[in-house]
Scaffold this motif. Structure first.
Motif, mmCIF file in Angstrom:
data_model
loop_
_atom_site.group_PDB
_atom_site.id
_atom_site.type_symbol
_atom_site.label_atom_id
_atom_site.label_comp_id
_atom_site.label_asym_id
_atom_site.label_seq_id
_atom_site.Cartn_x
_atom_site.Cartn_y
_atom_site.Cartn_z
ATOM 1 N N THR A 261 0.817 -1.207 0.000
ATOM 2 C CA THR A 261 0.000 0.000 0.000
ATOM 3 C C THR A 261 0.852 1.258 0.000
ATOM 4 O O THR A 261 0.535 2.235 -0.692
ATOM 5 N N ARG A 265 0.097 3.586 -3.198
ATOM 6 C CA ARG A 265 -0.818 4.709 -3.009
ATOM 7 C C ARG A 265 -0.204 6.037 -3.435
ATOM 8 O O ARG A 265 -0.828 7.096 -3.321
ATOM 9 N N GLU A 308 0.830 -0.682 6.484
ATOM 10 C CA GLU A 308 1.920 0.003 5.778
ATOM 11 C C GLU A 308 2.768 0.749 6.793
ATOM 12 O O GLU A 308 2.468 0.754 7.984
ATOM 13 N N ARG A 312 -2.097 4.789 9.571
ATOM 14 C CA ARG A 312 -3.397 5.120 8.973
ATOM 15 C C ARG A 312 -4.472 4.542 9.901
ATOM 16 O O ARG A 312 -4.331 4.561 11.107
ATOM 17 N N ASP A 313 -5.517 3.992 9.310
ATOM 18 C CA ASP A 313 -6.557 3.355 10.111
ATOM 19 C C ASP A 313 -6.862 1.988 9.507
ATOM 20 O O ASP A 313 -6.533 1.711 8.348
ATOM 21 N N ASP A 316 -8.790 1.777 6.146
ATOM 22 C CA ASP A 316 -7.914 2.119 5.020
ATOM 23 C C ASP A 316 -6.980 0.960 4.692
ATOM 24 O O ASP A 316 -6.810 0.584 3.520
ATOM 25 N N TYR A 317 -6.374 0.385 5.713
ATOM 26 C CA TYR A 317 -5.455 -0.740 5.488
ATOM 27 C C TYR A 317 -6.154 -1.890 4.768
ATOM 28 O O TYR A 317 -5.624 -2.472 3.821
ATOM 29 N N ASN A 320 -7.005 -1.188 0.933
ATOM 30 C CA ASN A 320 -5.846 -1.160 0.047
ATOM 31 C C ASN A 320 -5.091 -2.482 0.022
ATOM 32 O O ASN A 320 -4.438 -2.813 -0.977
ATOM 33 N N TYR A 351 -3.432 1.062 15.900
ATOM 34 C CA TYR A 351 -3.766 2.005 14.838
ATOM 35 C C TYR A 351 -5.213 2.460 14.996
ATOM 36 O O TYR A 351 -6.023 1.797 15.649
ATOM 37 N N ARG A 352 -5.542 3.582 14.380
ATOM 38 C CA ARG A 352 -6.892 4.134 14.501
ATOM 39 C C ARG A 352 -7.938 3.156 13.954
ATOM 40 O O ARG A 352 -7.709 2.487 12.950
ATOM 41 N N ALA A 355 -11.015 6.338 9.914
ATOM 42 C CA ALA A 355 -10.458 7.645 9.563
ATOM 43 C C ALA A 355 -10.998 8.749 10.465
ATOM 44 O O ALA A 355 -10.318 9.760 10.693
#
Length: 728
Positions: A261, A265, A308, A312-313, A316-317, A320, A351-352, A355
């Motif tokens: 990712t 990206r 990645e 991020r969150d 998202d992970y 992607n 991680y979050r 988002a």
């Protein structure tokens, strides 16, 4: 430079015995940690990272040998990885190894700043002394520990670097004249980047040659691999690396394509819009790695990462990861995988949740289950002769010199986001054409252009390193090949002192040499030119114009379509909005957005959705634009009377089949939930699921699906193994 590469390659070939040895390792992962139950993902081999661990964690508290043994004790083959451009080498930089301070060997920018990878860990100018250190302090110890597979990752020299005293000394040694600041002229930039390229080529040659020689002295056949980003990514990120030249290096046994990712990206331009296009970029990245090595027969691992490097969150992970995972599987001639890097950060990192949330958590159970279903599918992913749907035979020419022209900018000439490359590739990829890439360095191999009908090329963003490449291209055209050349040929690198304007060569721009040997003449106007049985069509637009301006790619598309259909007689150039591949029992689908066709793609059959942690059985799967699908097609199981696990968030061992019973052991990391689909000849009358201590798992659940003749099972995973016994 070419002469030096040839000599080094012949030296390596002369000492090598048993190069490119095939092995039974299909899946690997890299970790700096010792074994622990939370990261026991059950790939074939654990690549233990760094003698001193990973700069970003505390793994150095446990010795390298102890870490290796911990994985071996759990049944893993063990390999070794470390950086060739950076690593836990403070003993070298601070003088502990040889009594001399070496921090001045870091890569330095124009303003005098060292580029750091961590505390006291600079990106390295690979000097002769550093290479000696790598051999004696790193490689020897690894081989003495019994490791026979070594990965030297990321041979990276930043384009913005090149101002250190160490680099200046290497310049004088290589070119025979004093260093010149790269920012002062295109010529200096080109020379600087060629040297950066050569330095890491030489470093890998020497260290791998030593590894093979030392291993041989101990009766070992040491295999050597290079984990590296794609040429697409390094060019876009302005990093110099040996890349395609390594594909012909005899003492390199293979590669890991570091695509994930984080690389995919990176925004690019298409139809006047710059944005992330993760699936499309990943498809081109994996393609450039496959085409780099396909003619040479080297082993290639494709890598994906469920997260990645950047925080991020989890939503998202996941999105992607599905995109990059699908992209890698659309290359059916690659079937070896690095299933994940750094399982410790995947399973244990915070991680979050989304988002819009600042709440941090470890990987959600539904995502870890889905991920483990996906990586366990890789353990049995077959090679296939099937091809991705779409018109084949359109390729984009690439060269290592793509990396040479990216930084700094000269004479105001810009190539934003590598648009001179994407301007050739994306107009076709986004129309559902599975465009390939071809490396100019591989043209001497007959297989390189074997399946290409129309070759797209430009020298607006790269230059040919040898005149021989043009002779090979001209010969291909003469036999019936078609080139569509795009470029104004007005970039400042056309005038660097190179082979096309030195000695007997008097060409103002590199392409004129190619055009002249094909009897087209220098500086041809836009139009179509015949040579032998083939055609060259010249477009006097830089390819970036096709990407950065709305609606401007139709000119390129129309010319290529006419060349493909009328001149190459390759059939209709089909435009669509999807890719589909049947690969063994697996179906792969990707539906493209930014396409005039907004229809979904539908797969019908007895299907298990492998992107859904509940592994639902479907009669049809509808995939929308911008989405991908990974399906198990039960209808293509060869022997449906044989009990077998079709999909699982664990790896299956010790299978036993009798007339009315099927049993096995399922292993996967602790703190994860297993989902599995098991094909059976009849509905089970009894399910017995027991923990490693023999006690029955009370939380286990099961459900029979008559349509697919599969049992769905779910229970908590255990790396020591959960026993499943089914009776019908």
């Amino acid at each position: 430079m070419k002469k030096n590469i040839l000599v080094l390659g012949l030296l390596c070939l002369a000492i090598q015995v048993g190069a490119q040895t095939k092995d039974d390792v299909k899946t690997v992962f890299q970790t700096s940690h010792p074994w622990k139950p939370s990261i026991d993902n059950r790939a074939d081999a654990a690549i233990v990272y760094g003698i001193g661990g990973n700069p970003s964690d505390n793994s150095k508290r446990v010795s390298f040998e102890e870490r290796v043994k911990s994985w071996q004790d759990r049944g893993y083959k063990t390999h070794f990885m470390t950086g060739i451009a950076w690593g836990e080498y403070q003993d070298y930089f601070t003088g502990k190894w040889d009594g001399k301070w070496h921090l001045d060997e870091g890569q330095v920018t124009q303003n005098g700043d060292t580029i750091w990878h961590g505390h006291l860990i600079p990106y390295i100018v690979p000097t002769e002394n550093f290479i000696k250190y790598m051999k004696e302090a790193q490689i020897k110890r690894v081989i003495d520990a019994g490791i026979d597979a070594i990965y030297l990752e990321e041979p990276e020299f930043w384009a913005r670097a090149g101002y250190s005293d160490a680099f200046k000394r290497e310049w004088k040694k290589y070119y025979g004249f004093d260093w010149r600041p790269q920012h002062e002229s295109p010529e200096n930039t080109y020379l600087a980047n060629k040297l950066k390229y050569q330095l890491y080529y030489n470093a890998l040659n020497e260290v791998f040659t030593y590894a093979k020689e030392y291993g041989k002295s101990k009766g070992m056949n040491v295999r050597c691999y290079v984990p590296t980003h794609s040429l697409v990514n390094y060019s876009q990120w302005q990093i110099i690396s040996p890349e395609a030249s390594l594909a012909s290096l005899p003492c390199v046994d293979g590669y890991i394509a570091q695509v994930w990712t984080g690389t995919s990206r990176e925004p690019n331009y298409f139809n006047g819009k710059v944005k992330e296009r993760v699936f499309e970029t990943a498809f081109l990245e994996y393609g450039s790695m496959e085409s780099m090595t396909a003619p040479t027969g080297r082993k290639m691992f494709f890598l994906t990462d469920p997260i990645e490097d950047l925080p991020r969150d989890w939503v998202d992970y996941k999105k992607n990861y599905e995109a990059t995972f699908t992209a890698q599987l659309l290359y059916p001639k690659i079937a070896d995988y690095e299933v994940m890097p750094w399982p410790e950060r995947i399973y244990e990192g915070l991680y979050r949740k989304s988002a819009n949330s600042e709440e941090r958590a470890t990987i959600p159970r539904h995502y870890s289950t889905q991920m483990q279903v996906m990586i366990n599918a890789l353990n049995s992913m077959p090679l296939s002769d099937n091809k991705v749907t779409g018109s084949t035979g359109i390729s984009v020419l690439m060269a290592n010199s793509l990396m040479f022209q990216r930084y700094p900018t000269h004479a105001g000439y810009e190539d934003p986001q590598l648009s001179n490359f994407y301007g050739q590739a994306l107009p076709f990829l986004k129309r559902g054409v599975p465009v390939k890439t071809v490396h100019i360095e591989n043209l001497s191999y007959a297989e390189t252009l074997k399946d290409t009908k129309v070759l797209l090329m430009s020298y607006s963003n790269m230059k040919p390193q040898t005149a021989e490449a043009h002779k090979l291209l001209a010969e291909w055209v003469k036999k019936g090949g078609i080139i569509v050349y795009s470029g104004q040929d007005n970039d400042p690198f056309q005038s660097v002192q190179e082979w096309w304007n030195q000695g007997d060569m008097k060409y103002n721009v590199a392409s004129d040499h190619l055009f002249e040997i094909m009897n087209i003449g220098i500086n041809p106007k836009e139009g179509e030119y015949a040579y032998g049985k083939g055609i060259v069509y010249v477009l006097r637009n830089d390819p970036k114009e096709f990407a950065m301006e709305t609606g401007q790619d139709t000119k390129l598309v129309d010319v290529v379509k006419r060349m493909y259909e009328q001149k190459a007689k390759a059939g209709i150039l089909e435009f669509k909005n999807s890719f589909y591949l049947a690969r063994g029992q697996y179906d792969l689908v990707a539906v493209l957005d930014e396409n005039s066709n907004t229809n979904p793609y539908t797969v019908k059959g007895i299907l298990i959705d492998l992107f859904d942690p509940q592994l639902p059985v479907l009669k049809e799967k509808v995939v929308l634009p911008g989405e991908q699908a990974f399906l198990y097609n039960v209808g293509r199981v060869k022997d449906k009377s044989k009990p077998q696990v079709l999909a699982s968030a664990s790896r299956v061992y010790d299978e036993k089949i009798s007339k009315s019973t099927y049993s096995f052991i399922a292993k996967s990391p602790v703190n994860t939930t297993n989902s599995m689909r098991v094909l059976l000849p009849a509905k089970p009358s009894k399910y017995v699921i027991t923990a490693p201590d023999g006690s029955e798992l009370k939380d286990a659940q099961w459900l029979w699906d008559e349509y697919s003749k599969t049992a769905f099972l779910t229970f908590e995973n255990n790396p020591d193994g959960v026993k499943v016994s089914l009776t019908w």
